[in-house]
Design a protein around this motif. Structure first.
Motif, PDB file in Angstrom:
ATOM      1  N   ASN A 252     -76.692  57.651 -27.318  1.00 37.08           N
ATOM      2  CA  ASN A 252     -77.046  58.818 -26.497  1.00 37.08           C
ATOM      3  C   ASN A 252     -77.829  58.424 -25.244  1.00 37.08           C
ATOM      4  OD1 ASN A 252     -79.247  58.008 -28.061  1.00 37.08           O
ATOM      5  ND2 ASN A 252     -80.148  60.048 -28.052  1.00 37.08           N
ATOM      6  N   ARG A 253     -78.319  57.190 -25.177  1.00 35.30           N
ATOM      7  CA  ARG A 253     -79.047  56.725 -23.997  1.00 35.30           C
ATOM      8  C   ARG A 253     -78.112  56.115 -22.958  1.00 35.30           C
ATOM      9  NH1 ARG A 253     -83.930  53.011 -26.084  1.00 35.30           N
ATOM     10  NH2 ARG A 253     -84.241  52.884 -23.815  1.00 35.30           N
ATOM     11  N   SER A 255     -75.200  57.621 -21.539  1.00 37.56           N
ATOM     12  CA  SER A 255     -74.275  58.559 -20.915  1.00 37.56           C
ATOM     13  C   SER A 255     -75.044  59.550 -20.045  1.00 37.56           C
ATOM     14  CB  SER A 255     -73.485  59.324 -21.987  1.00 37.56           C
ATOM     15  OG  SER A 255     -74.349  60.072 -22.819  1.00 37.56           O
ATOM     16  N   GLY A 256     -74.361  60.012 -18.987  1.00 42.35           N
ATOM     17  CA  GLY A 256     -74.917  61.053 -18.134  1.00 42.35           C
ATOM     18  C   GLY A 256     -76.256  60.706 -17.530  1.00 42.35           C
ATOM     19  N   ASP A 257     -77.167  61.675 -17.570  1.00 44.70           N
ATOM     20  CA  ASP A 257     -78.486  61.501 -16.977  1.00 44.70           C
ATOM     21  C   ASP A 257     -79.299  60.424 -17.678  1.00 44.70           C
ATOM     22  OD1 ASP A 257     -77.870  63.516 -15.218  1.00 44.70           O
ATOM     23  OD2 ASP A 257     -78.917  65.086 -16.344  1.00 44.70           O
ATOM     24  N   GLN A 258     -79.065  60.246 -18.989  1.00 49.77           N
ATOM     25  CA  GLN A 258     -79.798  59.216 -19.727  1.00 49.77           C
ATOM     26  C   GLN A 258     -79.476  57.830 -19.173  1.00 49.77           C
ATOM     27  OE1 GLN A 258     -82.056  59.304 -22.126  1.00 49.77           O
ATOM     28  NE2 GLN A 258     -82.111  61.498 -22.559  1.00 49.77           N
ATOM     29  N   LEU A 259     -78.196  57.576 -18.883  1.00 44.22           N
ATOM     30  CA  LEU A 259     -77.808  56.284 -18.328  1.00 44.22           C
ATOM     31  C   LEU A 259     -78.408  56.084 -16.941  1.00 44.22           C
ATOM     32  CD1 LEU A 259     -76.171  53.676 -18.499  1.00 44.22           C
ATOM     33  CD2 LEU A 259     -74.196  54.941 -17.629  1.00 44.22           C
ATOM     34  N   GLU A 260     -78.405  57.119 -16.129  1.00 46.83           N
ATOM     35  CA  GLU A 260     -78.998  57.008 -14.800  1.00 46.83           C
ATOM     36  C   GLU A 260     -80.502  56.759 -14.888  1.00 46.83           C
ATOM     37  OE1 GLU A 260     -77.570  56.801 -11.781  1.00 46.83           O
ATOM     38  OE2 GLU A 260     -75.759  56.634 -13.006  1.00 46.83           O
ATOM     39  N   ASN A 261     -81.140  57.404 -15.848  1.00 45.54           N
ATOM     40  CA  ASN A 261     -82.569  57.181 -16.035  1.00 45.54           C
ATOM     41  C   ASN A 261     -82.839  55.755 -16.492  1.00 45.54           C
ATOM     42  OD1 ASN A 261     -85.138  57.398 -18.073  1.00 45.54           O
ATOM     43  ND2 ASN A 261     -85.358  58.786 -16.333  1.00 45.54           N
TER      44      ASN A 261
END
Length: 627
Positions: A252-253, A255-261
């Motif tokens: 879950n870390r 994909s999406g905003d998590q990956l960008e973060n």
């Protein structure tokens, strides 16, 4: 007999024989018999065969370790592994990863080699750098290549494992125009060579130096910035990993905003090593200065990752016991989360970033939110009621946006009043290229309980002042100046209140009481009492502060910012949380008792008479006379 013994001694063992002997020694002394059995079972199950040779390929290792494809880091990891697999003969790298070579890799990357090489009082930092570095003589040349030229594949040792990321971009300058070679690079790091000699010496071979790899010049060696960023992202991801925990549990870390973060956090860490717009990679002198000071535990996650080789899925001890089968392990959903509370600043990526310089055993599944300005209010009173009774270490985090430069004339109201309390001397911004409204995150690790400041500051020499965004930096405590932390609430006797770290305690003099200027320390963080504004100061040219200066930014700088969030987290277990909960419950009961005293009896007239005597209602509200 004497002649035979002399002939035997005159024939030195080959490199292959020494490698096999060292691997056997590592296997016997660094692994238990069960771990070694599992290791061989895992290797045999994964290995490809070419004739009598059994070896591991890049995609095999990446698939077994569960390295996510989205990070594009498998080639970087394989370059590192194939270099370390050549140990102790590093000039033979990259190595074919057979069983002996993988024993070297797992032993070194899990830090188990210390059980055998006790005499080699060295760390693996230089070895890790060389395993990730790209060597090319053209980088050390003072001449520039023709426009648009790139280095040839043949000029790059181990090119098959480095990938396209190591190649300079078209039109770039050869060499490091912004990072000139230093004298300490010409001789090269000695740590890995000492490790090699210690390994060969452990075999009681007196001619070991003749077989040791020649010292490699670090002139022109660097870790490509893109490769280093990818590895940092992996290190952030695996920081909380357990030996038998799969990386897929952290999907879950990715994909999406998590990956960008995750990528943004990695870029903050990368910024402490180089400016990617000016330098193509990290050189050893910078790597060797930043890692031990600002992120000494950043490679700890590799231990758990490579210990996966020591747990075979084919090994089921329960089937051999003859007893009734054990209950299955708890499903992933029931595992205690790494971070129970989710608020504005601290997330899983920032938590991993903290574990680069604070031991993970104090962080993962151990942090409890004590205070959040967003939830509890931005006031020192609320801060005190939530934090002061926590007896274990705490971590304060504060984030905000940089205030515009005063020359712009954009300050008014509270911002102007705050800036007026700072000393008139100003320094430039702390991050290269950073402008107005840039996000900033600072923090403090405090090992002692919080308390009010009167004549002296509190804290100890384990206090850490740090910055997380937009650049990762850690300022360790000095032992000479102990002005670590202060907490001063607004009162009639104090004209300047707030929370500060590295600032001297206010002297109880009439002169100070007439002063409205905050006394800033050489390396300090000051938050004013309303928690609206803060100021971080780094006076590199000054001496004698409570915190040491930066090893990556050797210049004066100052960041003045408007606070957007502030949090305090308690480091501790159930005992500390229980003590805190008991105190909060006691305070709640006392407040309720005071609120209900002599009220709520059902006699409205009696309650009204009591409030009138207290001066709260009616004709007596202005004086509260009992008459």
């Amino acid at each position: 007999m004497g002649q035979a013994h002399s002939d035997e001694r005159s024939t030195p063992p080959s490199r292959e024989e020494l490698t096999r002997e060292l691997a056997d020694k590592f296997a016997q002394k660094c692994f238990t018999s069960l771990e070694l059995y599992s290791f061989k079972d895992v290797f045999n199950g994964l290995a490809d065969r070419q004739g009598p040779l059994r070896y591991l390929k890049e995609d095999t290792i990446a698939r077994f370790l569960g390295v996510p494809d989205v990070l594009s880091v498998s080639s970087v990891l394989f370059q590192m592994v194939s270099y370390i697999g050549a140990f102790p003969f590093l000039d033979d790298a990259p190595a074919v990863l057979g069983l002996d070579q993988m024993i070297m890799v797992v032993t070194i990357l899990t830090d188990r080699y210390r059980r055998v090489l006790a005499r080699g009082a060295v760390d693996r930092r230089a070895l890790l750098f060389k395993s990730l570095a790209v060597y090319d003589r053209k980088f050390s040349s003072t001449a520039t290549a023709p426009g648009g030229a790139t280095m040839s594949e043949g000029d790059r040792p181990g090119a098959d494992h480095i990938g396209a990321d190591a190649v300079s971009s078209p039109g770039s300058r050869w060499g490091f125009a912004v990072d000139e070679p230093r004298d300490d690079e010409d001789s090269g790091p000695e740590g890995d060579d000492e490790l090699v000699l210690a390994a060969l010496d452990s075999l009681d071979y007196i001619n070991a130096p003749k077989h040791a790899s020649p010292p490699s010049s670090m002139h022109g060696a660097m870790i490509p910035a893109d490769n280093w960023q990818k590895l940092i992202m992996l290190l952030l991801l695996i920081a909380p990993l357990d030996a038998q925990e799969s990386l897929s549990s952290y999907a879950n870390r990715l994909s999406g905003d998590q990956l960008e973060n995750l990528r943004d956090t990695a870029n903050c860490v990368l910024a402490s090593f180089l400016n990617v717009e000016l330098a193509p990679g990290v050189r050893f002198h910078r790597f060797d200065a930043v890692v031990p000071t600002s992120m000494p535990f950043m490679f700890n996650g590799l231990t758990a990752l490579f210990e996966h080789f020591l747990f075979s899925r084919n090994l089921d001890l329960h089937r051999r016991l003859g007893d009734r089968p054990q209950p299955p392990a708890s499903p992933p959903g029931l595992v205690q989360p790494l971070l129970e509370d989710t608020v504005s600043i601290l997330n899983l990526n920032v938590l991993s970033q903290l574990s680069f310089f604070i031991p993970g055993s104090s962080l993962f599944r151990r942090l409890r939110l004590l205070y959040s300005g967003d939830e509890d209010g931005f006031s020192m009173g609320s801060f005190e009621s939530k934090v002061f009774n926590w007896t274990a270490p705490t971590i304060l985090l504060v984030t905000g946006t940089r205030l515009p430069d005063e020359a712009s004339g954009m300050h008014s109201g509270p911002a102007s009043a705050f800036l007026a309390t700072l000393p008139p001397r100003r320094f430039p911004y702390g991050s290269v290229g950073g402008g107005n409204s840039e996000n900033l995150t600072f923090g403090v690790y405090l090992g002692q309980p919080w308390k009010h400041t009167h004549r002296e500051c509190f804290g100890a020499d384990d206090t850490l002042l740090f910055q997380l965004q937009p650049i990762h930096d850690v300022f360790r405590a000095s032992t000479l100046n102990k002005d670590y932390a202060s907490f001063i609430k607004p009162s009639a006797s104090t004209s300047v209140a707030g929370i500060s770290f590295g600032c001297p305690a206010p002297p109880p003099t009439q002169t100070y009481r007439r002063s409205n200027t905050i006394s800033l320390g050489p390396v300090s963080l000051a938050l004013e009492s309303s928690f609206e504004f803060g100021c971080f100061t780094h006076n590199y040219s000054s001496q004698g502060g409570a915190f040491q200066t930066s090893v990556s930014r050797k210049f004066d700088f100052q960041d003045r910012f408007e606070i957007s969030s502030i949090e305090v987290w308690g480091c501790g277990g159930d005992e500390e949380a229980k003590h805190q909960a008991e105190h909060w419950a006691w305070e709640a009961r006392e407040a309720e008792a005071r609120r209900k005293i002599n009220l709520g009896t059902g006699d409205i007239e009696a309650d009204r008479a009591l409030l009138e005597m207290a001066g709260l209602i009616g004709a007596n509200r202005s004086g509260g006379s009992m008459g």
